[in-house]
Design an enzyme around this catalytic site. Structure first.
Site, PDB file in Angstrom:
ATOM      1  N   CYS A 199       0.855  -1.187   0.000  1.00 18.23           N
ATOM      2  CA  CYS A 199       0.000   0.000   0.000  1.00 18.23           C
ATOM      3  C   CYS A 199       0.893   1.239   0.000  1.00 18.23           C
ATOM      4  O   CYS A 199       0.622   2.238  -0.665  1.00 18.23           O
ATOM      5  CB  CYS A 199      -0.882   0.040   1.246  1.00 18.23           C
ATOM      6  SG  CYS A 199      -1.807  -1.461   1.592  1.00 18.23           S
ATOM      7  N   HIS A 247       1.104   4.998  -1.921  1.00 19.97           N
ATOM      8  CA  HIS A 247       0.478   6.062  -1.136  1.00 19.97           C
ATOM      9  C   HIS A 247       1.381   6.694  -0.083  1.00 19.97           C
ATOM     10  O   HIS A 247       0.977   7.649   0.577  1.00 19.97           O
ATOM     11  CB  HIS A 247      -0.822   5.544  -0.525  1.00 19.97           C
ATOM     12  CG  HIS A 247      -1.801   5.099  -1.571  1.00 19.97           C
ATOM     13  ND1 HIS A 247      -2.459   5.985  -2.393  1.00 19.97           N
ATOM     14  CD2 HIS A 247      -2.192   3.862  -1.980  1.00 19.97           C
ATOM     15  CE1 HIS A 247      -3.231   5.312  -3.240  1.00 19.97           C
ATOM     16  NE2 HIS A 247      -3.087   4.022  -3.011  1.00 19.97           N
ATOM     17  N   ARG A 285     -12.478   0.023  -1.522  1.00 17.19           N
ATOM     18  CA  ARG A 285     -11.185   0.642  -1.809  1.00 17.19           C
ATOM     19  C   ARG A 285     -10.041  -0.363  -1.597  1.00 17.19           C
ATOM     20  O   ARG A 285      -9.153  -0.511  -2.412  1.00 17.19           O
ATOM     21  CB  ARG A 285     -11.025   1.860  -0.893  1.00 17.19           C
ATOM     22  CG  ARG A 285      -9.768   2.690  -1.085  1.00 17.19           C
ATOM     23  CD  ARG A 285      -9.848   3.512  -2.349  1.00 17.19           C
ATOM     24  NE  ARG A 285      -8.599   3.408  -3.056  1.00 17.19           N
ATOM     25  CZ  ARG A 285      -7.730   4.393  -3.234  1.00 17.19           C
ATOM     26  NH1 ARG A 285      -8.013   5.597  -2.817  1.00 17.19           N
ATOM     27  NH2 ARG A 285      -6.612   4.209  -3.853  1.00 17.19           N
ATOM     28  N   CYS A 299      -7.779  -1.906  -4.644  1.00 19.72           N
ATOM     29  CA  CYS A 299      -6.332  -1.645  -4.609  1.00 19.72           C
ATOM     30  C   CYS A 299      -5.574  -2.960  -4.749  1.00 19.72           C
ATOM     31  O   CYS A 299      -4.609  -3.055  -5.503  1.00 19.72           O
ATOM     32  CB  CYS A 299      -5.917  -0.950  -3.314  1.00 19.72           C
ATOM     33  SG  CYS A 299      -6.007   0.840  -3.415  1.00 19.72           S
TER      34      CYS A 299
END
Lengths: 287, 118
Positions: free
Chosen positions: A201, A205, A244, A248
């Site tokens: 992740c 991000h 979400r 992802c």
């Protein structure tokens, strides 16, 4: 013989060094310090984007530059999440078949409480998200649970977020080793690379917010959940936090988990906690 | 038999001729294949992160892919980067295309052929 002894001695030394290294690592890993983690996490983003106002991080990619911000302001005039918001408000005030309502399941009648979710339930020993609490409320009142990823669930959470807009995220970690373990587990998931693309992740991000993949601007991890649920043009519809996470994972060719699985709940706990102090901005709109 | 006394030699010569004629065509098609693979969203998808001459809507995560022959005179280095850049740089965003079997060895080589024309 002499050579062999040297090799033996050498490998023993390497083994000892490795042991010593492992020991210090274990000590460091034992000390879970969410307060320090949250501070470091926020400072990382504040330093990386010195011109972004702290409360603007909750607007995702739209916080990353002036052009994007203008797009967001224009979008907010006719927000694409408005249908969901209206539907959520109506659903929220419509009684179940037994005459009770969602308000009966939540503190303060469910109004202005989004910033306290997810929370760690010390009785259950697990993280409870808003989506999970909503479905439990339905089931406790004899209603069938909703899908976690969109439609009704997104409408309900949109309304609950809307009534909480501007309130600072306020996630608590109770003095319970299981709560710390949940936080740590979420953090581990967040930073672990997985899937055919080998992304964590954090790859997108934390390492690359503000950068573009093709035409799409990557959102900063800080404040990313404050805007949930979101209307996403790419989805042509609303999506929850669960949606979400699932998308992802699948977009990076990793195997998505079940919505509201323990690990996703822990990730949500970690990501929400490190956004403490930043305002709720949901429901949001994203490209 | 006697009408073609040098048959083996002739065959060799023919094969060489054909080879010479084929070689540039082969390299050409490899470059074209490489470009197709580099731009294909399901394959190399290089444009997601890199600007490349001739490609639309490039991302910004990686450096622009240009002057490749000057920057990487050794094509093996390019092959290694595409195969698994995490070996050199554990923090890289670049997916390990070879190690994780996103691309085959042949596909990686075709992409390198294309990159060397940039």
């Amino acid at each position: 013989m002499k050579q062999r002894a040297t090799i033996l001695f050498g490998s023993a030394f390497v083994a000892l060094a490795a042991l010593a290294f492992a020991a210090t690592r274990v000590v460091a890993a034992d000390k879970v310090d969410p307060v320090a983690d949250a501070k470091a996490f926020q400072n990382f983003f504040f330093r990386k984007f010195p011109n972004v106002k702290h409360e603007d991080f909750v607007n995702g990619p739209y916080s990353m530059n002036e052009d994007m911000k203008r797009q967001w302001q224009e979008k907010e005039e006719f927000p694409p999440y408005e249908f969901a918001l209206d539907a959520g408000k109506e659903m929220f005030s419509t009684p179940f078949k037994n005459g009770k309502t969602y308000a009966d399941c939540f503190p303060n009648g469910g109004i202005g409480i989004r910033q306290n979710y997810p929370y760690f339930d010390t009785k259950e020993g697990k993280v409870v998200t808003l989506e999970l609490a909503l479905n439990r409320c339905r089931e406790a009142n004899g209603e069938a649970p909703y899908s976690y990823v969109k439609d009704e669930m997104a409408s309900l959470t949109a309304y609950m977020a809307f009534t909480s807009r501007g309130k600072p995220m306020d996630i608590k970690i109770p003095d319970d080793p299981r709560a710390l373990a949940a936080f740590e587990n979420g953090k581990r998931y967040f930073y672990t690379r997985r899937g055919q693309m080998n992304f964590s992740c954090a790859s997108c991000h934390v390492q690359s917010p503000g950068e573009r993949i093709r035409a799409e601007t990557l959102a900063p991890a800080l404040g990313i959940l404050n805007a949930m649920p979101i209307y996403r043009s790419e989805w042509s519809g609303m999506g929850t936090t669960s949606r979400r996470f699932v998308t992802c994972n699948s977009q990076t060719r990793a195997v998505p988990l079940e919505p509201q699985s323990d690990e996703y709940r822990d990730v949500e706990y970690f990501l929400s906690y490190v956004a403490n102090g930043l305002p709720i901005s949901g429901p949001g709109a994203r490209p | 038999m006697t009408a073609f006394p040098c048959k083996p030699a002739l065959l060799v010569a023919l094969a060489l001729l054909a080879g010479a004629a084929m070689a540039p065509a082969g390299a050409q098609s490899s470059v074209a294949d490489g470009q197709k693979l580099a731009f294909d969203r399901g394959k190399g998808n290089c444009l997601t992160c890199h600007a490349i001459k001739g490609g639309d809507l490039p991302g910004t995560i990686g450096p622009e892919l240009k002057d490749i022959k000057a920057r990487y005179p050794d094509r093996n280095e390019l092959v290694a980067i595409i195969f698994d850049e995490t070996k050199r740089n554990p923090q890289t965003m670049m997916p390990p295309f070879g190690r994780n079997r996103i691309l085959t060895e042949r596909e990686i080589n075709a992409i390198v052929d294309f990159l060397q024309t940039l």
